[in-house]
Write an enzyme that holds these catalytic residues in place. Structure first.
Site, PDB file in Angstrom:
ATOM      1  N   GLU A   1      35.118  37.292  37.339  1.00  0.00           N
ATOM      2  CA  GLU A   1      34.444  37.168  38.623  1.00  0.00           C
ATOM      3  C   GLU A   1      32.927  37.254  38.390  1.00  0.00           C
ATOM      4  OE1 GLU A   1      35.150  40.147  41.688  1.00  0.00           O
ATOM      5  OE2 GLU A   1      34.652  38.720  43.245  1.00  0.00           O
TER       6      GLU A   1
ATOM      7  N   ASN B   1      41.335  42.224  38.794  1.00  0.00           N
ATOM      8  CA  ASN B   1      42.226  41.197  38.231  1.00  0.00           C
ATOM      9  C   ASN B   1      43.677  41.520  38.592  1.00  0.00           C
ATOM     10  OD1 ASN B   1      39.889  40.377  36.613  1.00  0.00           O
ATOM     11  ND2 ASN B   1      40.340  42.245  35.490  1.00  0.00           N
TER      12      ASN B   1
ATOM     13  N   ALA C   1      34.370  48.238  38.322  1.00  0.00           N
ATOM     14  CA  ALA C   1      35.779  47.960  38.118  1.00  0.00           C
ATOM     15  C   ALA C   1      36.057  46.555  38.644  1.00  0.00           C
ATOM     16  CB  ALA C   1      36.641  48.976  38.863  1.00  0.00           C
TER      17      ALA C   1
ATOM     18  N   HIS D   1      40.272  51.335  45.700  1.00  0.00           N
ATOM     19  CA  HIS D   1      39.521  50.130  46.050  1.00  0.00           C
ATOM     20  C   HIS D   1      40.111  48.901  45.356  1.00  0.00           C
ATOM     21  CE1 HIS D   1      35.589  47.909  46.744  1.00  0.00           C
ATOM     22  NE2 HIS D   1      36.118  47.201  45.753  1.00  0.00           N
ATOM     23  N   GLU D   2      40.264  49.003  44.050  1.00  0.00           N
ATOM     24  CA  GLU D   2      40.754  47.842  43.302  1.00  0.00           C
ATOM     25  C   GLU D   2      42.189  47.499  43.706  1.00  0.00           C
ATOM     26  OE1 GLU D   2      38.500  46.245  42.060  1.00  0.00           O
ATOM     27  OE2 GLU D   2      37.007  47.836  41.877  1.00  0.00           O
TER      28      GLU D   2
END
Ligand code: BES
Ligand code: ZN
Length: 844
Positions: A121, A257, A254, A289-290
């Site tokens: 990203e 993916n 972080a 969050h991820e």
């Protein structure tokens, strides 16, 4: 910038077969990518960057091709449209920039090692394989990896490994997904694994430089987060596993993916025996969050990068929603109030700031446009505002429909508003657009005019700002029923104040709960009424009063002097939020005093006065069964006592150091930084400096590393500062990912400022080369603007940065930062006498 044609409009891939052979020794990659898809036009472009394309075949026949590096393109004339299969053979390079496919360096038992990982990203997948590198171009992926493998290595990707043949690792076909979420990694890794209630395998992976116990906390949070989201979103996690991987070198914090989330080590691993509560909370929120992104972002993805805010703001809200559910005793929303809220209110008050939603055509602009305080902090506050408006039931129902309608596909902000609006029965989009499309936020003035209670909104600025008549739809959350739910007008009259006050029986309030993005300026009548009742205010209200008054003072709408009595009033609070904001605000007074002056001495005495009773109450050592609030408050009050040069505090800290000198890492983590800093500042010498620097190089504990960084950069020994600065470019000591924290440390140290500033100016080209092309870069400028406070520094800042205004991506930051420093210099000039007089009168 010229309008770019989206490649997806020319060619729509459905499936990729990717084979990569990676040689770590020579840093060379050979690759073959076969793309199946539909050509909409005969002439198509496929993204590639820094790839050496060797051949292109269409359905088995070689085709001529053209390379257009300006547009990161491989151009092909297919001589037909419709379904095609393209095979591309190429060479590539391992990068050393923490983007694309890159090595992370680390040491185990003195032996240097590396693991390979990826960061795609926003637009770096094109450095690994030719692809339509746009979020809308979702496809399935078959990944096969070969590398100079030795025994004991592990290979990971989005999906499970299904077989290894002739040293080639084959991974299962992915679901339909965007290129920026593809990931893989390999090296000598350890792991801990578990399984969710619904059967998803959860794992944490790290290098063997870490003790196995450091993986436990992350594993537990990851497992429970996935379980939480499956329930909250009412949508199953669609992959067989969710791996969390800690990479020693990592540019961002972080990355979500799909199925293989990557983290900075500091944000995934921790010592369960000795880590401060706030650090545990941080790690938990990063993981949450991820994992929120696994649905919001991965399963449903923004159509284009202009809606990147949607991904990030949403995940930034959900990290608090999830952690609050997992660990209710942490009261994590309080952290939202002391971290995201002030960050958003501060940054969004500078004229020239971007709006949350910004149009962007060229992906190269995306990183430059990425303003964390806006996209994350303000954006999440917008969504918190929506959540407060519609409630959790409608939020969940709306999300469920949103996921069902757009899963494995893409959506826009408008799609989310309509899903939430349908569930709630209100026009969410109409309210939200005034917040998303406009920069800035309002101050609502509440005043009694001719006996009438009047509310008025106006854009709030810190520093010079051009009033252009912006208006917002403001959820007021008043405690008086007479106030409208939404203030859309510039001005409203609520009626006779005396009568309203009488019937309410309590002082007038706005933004109760502090969930709307505005600040309140009460006139004297209303503020006095409110302050007379201060004892009955809850903690968030106290925080809000302190925060809003500080901002109004920064914006020169009230005198800073008005803030000071409130600090004294709330100093005995046992609440962590109140103490956190109290010392944030008190810290802001430091800019008004000259170093080593009588005034500084007074301010130190003032800090002593604020903190002494709490220091006596809490002490240095954790007590059995003490509250979270006490644990979190302790470092603030001790830090204040040390700033105050309180002799007893200095002595205790020194004793603690001496008693633990053979194993400094084992000092209690929440006060360790204070002990180390005290030692360096007051008892430091060259040997201590070398010992700490060596500990920094060898420890695998990220919290301990951060503490050493903070301690070493606080030295007042100019020679040691000079030595530190020579380490800035030494990646063996200070990893590029950690450099900004070191720079900030030295720059904000009065004795180090000149050296750090000289370094930055002298080594600007190196810095641009090393961290440029990455959103970290502009934040070095932000750091400087956060520190400088004199007219001389302002002039130097302008002299150095104004000629760089046209450097791509720097214009907004430089322009805003000049305003930030200018405003601070003016404020100090205007207020320092009154502030110092007030402080002097208190400590006399
Ligand atoms: N997707 C982002 C990271 C990202 C954003 C990479 C934009 C490249 C471009 C990730 O989900 C994220 O938000 N990371 C944060 C940490 C997070 C917990 C706030 C970061 O890297 O700062
Ligand atoms: Zn994110």
């Amino acid at each position: 910038m010229a309008e770019l044609k989206r490649f997806y409009n020319m060619f729509q891939p459905t499936h990729y077969d990717i084979f990569l052979d990676i040689d770590r020794e020579s840093k060379k990659i050979t690759g073959k990518t076969t793309i199946t898809g539909t050509a909409k036009e005969q002439n198509i472009s496929i993204h590639q960057k820094d790839l050496e394309i060797l051949s292109v075949q269409l359905d088995g026949q070689s085709l001529p091709f053209e390379i257009d590096n300006e547009n990161d393109a491989l151009k092909i004339d297919l001589e037909k449209t419709g379904d095609v299969k393209l095979s591309i053979v190429y060479d590539a390079q391992l990068t050393d920039t923490m983007m694309g496919i890159y090595p992370s360096y680390y040491t185990v038992d003195g032996v240097k090692k590396q693991i390979i990982g990826t960061q795609f990203e926003t637009n770096f997948a094109r450095q690994a394989f030719p692809c339509i590198d746009e979020p809308e171009a979702k496809a399935t992926f078959d990944i096969a990896l070969k590398f100079d493998e030795h025994p004991g290595e592990i290979t990971l990707s989005n999906m499970p490994e299904i077989r290894v043949v002739d040293g080639i690792h084959y991974f299962d076909t992915t679901v339909r997904m965007s290129t920026y979420l593809v990931a893989f990694a390999f090296g000598e890794l350890q792991s801990k694994q578990t399984t969710t209630k619904s059967g998803v395998k959860i794992g944490v992976f790290a290098t063997k430089a870490h003790r196995p116990s450091e993986l436990d906390f992350g594993l537990d949070i990851a497992k429970r987060s996935i379980e939480f989201y499956e329930d909250f979103y009412q949508t199953p996690y669609p992959l067989p596993h969710s791996w969390q991987l800690a990479l020693p070198d990592f540019s961002a914090g972080a990355m979500e993916n799909w199925g293989l989330v990557t983290y900075r080590e500091a944000y995934l691993l921790l010592d369960p025996e000795n880590t401060a509560l706030d650090m545990k909370q941080l790690v938990a929120t990063v993981i949450a969050h991820e994992l929120a992104h696994q649905w919001f972002g991965d399963l449903v993805t923004m159509k284009w990068w202009d809606d990147l805010w949607l991904n990030e703001s949403f995940a930034n809200m959900m990290e608090y929603v999830a952690v609050d559910a997992l660990e209710p005793s942490w009261r994590i929303w309080e952290t939202f109030q002391t971290s995201e809220v002030p960050a958003a209110l501060q940054r969004d008050a500078t004229d020239g700031v971007q709006s949350v939603h910004v149009n962007v055509e060229n992906p190269a602009e995306i990183d430059a446009l990425f303003d964390g305080a806006i996209v994350y902090a303000k954006g999440s506050r917008m969504l918190v505002m929506v959540r407060a408006l519609i409630g959790d039931d409608a939020l969940r129902a709306g999300l469920k429909n949103y996921f069902a309608a757009h899963q494995f596909s893409n959506a826009t902000g408008a799609d989310l508003w309509s899903a939430l609006g349908d569930a709630a029965g209100i026009d969410v989009g109409a309210i939200m657009n005034s917040w998303l499309e406009q920069p800035g936020y309002p101050v609502v003035t509440a005043s009694v005019v001719n006996g009438q209670l009047v509310l008025q909104q106006q854009q709030f600025f810190i520093g010079k700002g051009e009033e252009v008549g912006r208006q917002w739809q403001i959820p007021l959350n008043s405690n008086y029923a007479k106030a409208p739910t939404i203030l859309a007008e510039k001005k409203v009259e609520l009626g006779n104040y005396a009568a309203l006050r009488e019937s309410a029986g309590t002082p007038f309030r706005l933004n109760v709960g502090n969930n709307s993005h505005f600040i309140v300026r009460y006139d004297d009548t209303l503020l006095t009424d409110l302050l007379n009742d201060a004892d009955s205010l809850d903690d968030i209200s106290r925080l809000q009063l302190l925060q809003d008054l500080r901002l109004l003072a920064e914006g020169k709408q009230v005198s800073y002097v008005a803030v000071i009595p409130l600090l004294l009033k709330f100093a005995d609070s046992h609440s962590a939020v109140v103490n956190t904001v109290l010392y944030q605000v008190a810290g802001n007074l430091k800019k008004f005093v000259t170093p080593d002056s009588e005034q500084e001495k007074n301010l130190q005495d003032f800090f002593n006065k604020l903190s002494a009773p709490q220091v006596a109450r809490l002490g240095w050592q954790r007590k059995a069964n003490e509250s979270n609030d006490d644990q979190l408050t302790r470092p603030y009050v001790l830090n204040a006592a040390l700033y105050a040069k309180n002799a007893a505090a200095i002595a205790v800290a020194h004793d603690l150091f001496t008693a633990n000198s053979t194993n400094l890492a084992s000092l209690p983590a929440d006060i360790r930084v204070l002990v180390l800093r005290n030692e360096v500042k007051n008892f430091g010498n060259s040997r201590l400096f070398d010992d700490l620097l060596e500990a920094y190089r060898t420890t695998s504990d990220a919290s301990y590393k951060a503490d050493i960084n903070s301690a070493l950069t606080s030295t007042n020994d100019l020679e040691l500062i000079a030595r530190l600065i020579t380490k800035f470019k030494d990646a063996e000591t200070i990893k590029p990912q950690d450099l900004r924290a070191w720079f900030r440390g030295v720059l904000s140290n009065e004795d180090g400022q000149q050296a750090a500033w000289d370094w930055l100016r002298d080594d600007w080209d190196w810095l641009e080369k090393t961290v440029g092309g990455d959103m970290e870069f502009t934040t070095f400028i932000t750091v400087i603007a956060g520190v400088f406070r004199t007219a001389e520094r302002l002039a130097e800042f302008k002299k150095f940065f104004e000629p760089k205004l046209e450097t791509p991506g720097l214009k907004r930051e430089i322009t805003m930062d000049i305003k930030v420093i200018e405003s601070r210099v003016e404020l100090i000039e205007r207020e320092k006498e009154a502030v110092n007089k007030m402080i002097a009168s208190i400590v006399e």
